[in-house]
Write an enzyme that holds these catalytic residues in place. Structure first.
Site, PDB file in Angstrom:
ATOM      1  N   HIS A 104       0.816  -1.213   0.000  1.00 14.26           N
ATOM      2  CA  HIS A 104       0.000   0.000   0.000  1.00 14.26           C
ATOM      3  C   HIS A 104       0.853   1.268   0.000  1.00 14.26           C
ATOM      4  O   HIS A 104       2.042   1.257   0.332  1.00 14.26           O
ATOM      5  CB  HIS A 104      -0.921   0.015   1.225  1.00 14.26           C
TER       6      HIS A 104
ATOM      7  N   GLU B 106      -2.658  -7.204   7.182  1.00 19.05           N
ATOM      8  CA  GLU B 106      -1.311  -7.140   7.736  1.00 19.05           C
ATOM      9  C   GLU B 106      -1.217  -7.977   9.008  1.00 19.05           C
ATOM     10  O   GLU B 106      -2.216  -8.212   9.690  1.00 19.05           O
ATOM     11  CB  GLU B 106      -0.934  -5.679   8.031  1.00 19.05           C
TER      12      GLU B 106
END
Length: 213
Positions: free
Chosen positions: A8, A81
């Protein structure tokens, strides 16, 4: 099949070296801009589908990379994550370090012996779910002629690649944490996967923010 993996774009917590993990933090202005630059660099890539972590920073990156393509974005929890439990939001840089467990530094320096806090996730557990995701993607016959984008996170991208590159967790961070919007490519032919590009950025590296810098 070609699989593009992207970490990201930048967040405010990245710039402050705060552990994000499963905490849902959006992109900052710079993160949006580098995602747009990356999107422009990949505008000719014929993506058929995008898979993303459900966390906002990954979803935003996926949406920017999709651009004008009329393709689906599929959220998958296996791409979240790694969780740091109660340590999320704490600083992990040398200056301002605020994690109460001195052994936490093993997460980066000695991942084979890293022990997560209660409520957190081990690197081995992360590797199980990311390997499961990648194996499912590769073995699905419907994907054999597709070009796929996967939008994830620093540890998630390393987890996805680790199933192809490492046999020991001590080597998990070989090459370091990928830069924000770093792009890696996996090529799959006759069920065999190989990495043809890893952690390439398409913007001025002065705009990147990482834990080791």
């Amino acid at each position: 099949m070609r699989i593009y993996l992207i970490r990201h774009g930048e967040t405010e917590w990245n710039t402050k070296r705060l552990l994000q993990g499963a905490t849902d933090i959006p992109l900052n202005e710079n993160g949006i801009e580098v995602a747009k630059i990356t999107s422009e660099a990949l505008k000719e890539v014929p993506f058929d589908v995008i898979y993303t972590s459900p966390l906002a920073r990954a979803v935003q990156t996926a949406e920017i990379l999709r651009g004008e393509r009329k393709i689906p974005i599929v959220r998958d929890d296996r791409l979240k994550e790694i969780s740091f439990g109660p340590y999320e939001g704490l600083c992990c840089s040398k200056e301002g370090y605020s994690i109460p467990d001195p052994g936490f530094v093993k997460f980066f320096s000695d991942p084979g012996h890293y022990t997560p806090p209660e409520g957190g996730e081990s690197i081995a557990e992360l590797c199980v779910r990311t390997t499961d995701f990648l194996t499912e993607l590769i073995e699905n016959p419907d994907n054999q002629d597709k070009t796929i984008l996967v939008s994830g996170h620093g540890a998630v991208v390393k987890g996805l690649l680790s199933s192809l590159t490492i046999t020991d967790l001590k080597d998990f961070w070989n090459g370091g944490v990928h830069k924000n919007c770093g792009v890696s490519i996996i090529e799959v032919e006759q069920g065999e996967a190989r990495i043809v590009q890893e952690n390439v950025i398409y913007y001025d590296q002065k705009r990147s923010s990482n834990y080791f810098e």
